[in-house]
Design an enzyme around this catalytic site. Structure first.
Site, mmCIF file in Angstrom:
data_model
loop_
_atom_site.group_PDB
_atom_site.id
_atom_site.type_symbol
_atom_site.label_atom_id
_atom_site.label_comp_id
_atom_site.label_asym_id
_atom_site.label_seq_id
_atom_site.Cartn_x
_atom_site.Cartn_y
_atom_site.Cartn_z
ATOM 1 N N SER A 93 -4.488 4.371 1.083
ATOM 2 C CA SER A 93 -4.077 3.541 -0.049
ATOM 3 C C SER A 93 -5.258 2.921 -0.770
ATOM 4 O O SER A 93 -5.188 1.792 -1.222
ATOM 5 C CB SER A 93 -3.143 2.438 0.443
ATOM 6 N N THR B 235 -8.236 2.346 0.662
ATOM 7 C CA THR B 235 -9.164 1.698 1.584
ATOM 8 C C THR B 235 -10.439 2.500 1.755
ATOM 9 O O THR B 235 -11.507 1.927 1.987
ATOM 10 C CB THR B 235 -8.501 1.449 2.957
ATOM 11 N N HIS C 195 -6.302 -1.346 9.844
ATOM 12 C CA HIS C 195 -4.941 -1.349 9.308
ATOM 13 C C HIS C 195 -4.103 -2.397 10.040
ATOM 14 O O HIS C 195 -2.894 -2.420 9.910
ATOM 15 C CB HIS C 195 -4.296 0.034 9.456
ATOM 16 N N ARG D 214 -1.438 -1.673 -2.828
ATOM 17 C CA ARG D 214 -1.264 -0.676 -3.877
ATOM 18 C C ARG D 214 0.216 -0.475 -4.151
ATOM 19 O O ARG D 214 1.052 -0.641 -3.263
ATOM 20 C CB ARG D 214 -1.894 0.626 -3.397
ATOM 21 N N SER E 79 -0.059 9.741 -3.301
ATOM 22 C CA SER E 79 -1.330 9.966 -2.615
ATOM 23 C C SER E 79 -1.109 10.536 -1.215
ATOM 24 O O SER E 79 -1.777 11.486 -0.804
ATOM 25 C CB SER E 79 -2.100 8.643 -2.533
#
Length: 127
Positions: free
Chosen positions: A6, A8, A61, A84, A92
């Site tokens: 996302s 990162t 995470h 996001r 994605s």
């Protein structure tokens, strides 16, 4: 709902370059910015977190409430939270999973699983 990609990766590369005067390295980013969750895994390929040069840049995470916190004001940790739009995350993640051959199903079925929160199932699903 769990998402793995996302933005990162972009953030960890940007932060690493900021701390390294804009250097561009071909070294795999997980070697430069390891996952906190994998730090003590027996099969981890990167160095022990405590041996990394300070300031350490780590990726995680984990939810904020369980991430280790600083023990004193002199070594206060800084955190960057990446959020996001879930629609962007779905696209994605679909592209990532299909590019690796981890998911070979149609978009419509994928979206149904994603919305239901079956992200781990999507990653392991193969038609």
């Amino acid at each position: 709902m769990t998402s793995f990609h996302s933005g990162t990766t972009w953030v960890q590369e940007i932060v690493w370059q900021i701390f390294n005067e804009g250097q561009v390295k071909s070294t795999y980013f997980r070697e430069r910015v390891p996952f906190l969750e994998w730090a003590h895994h027996p099969r981890a390929e990167h160095a022990e977190i405590n041996t990394l040069p300070s300031p350490r840049i780590l990726k995680s995470h984990l939810p904020y409430n369980i991430i280790p916190k600083s023990t004193n004001e002199d070594s206060k940790c800084k955190y960057i939270y990446v959020a996001r739009n879930p629609k962007d995350v779905a696209v994605s993640y679909f592209k990532f999973a299909t590019s690796l051959g981890r998911y070979k199903g149609p978009w419509e079925f994928y979206v149904k699983l994603f919305v239901e929160g079956n992200g781990k199932f999507i990653y392991a699903f193969r038609l």
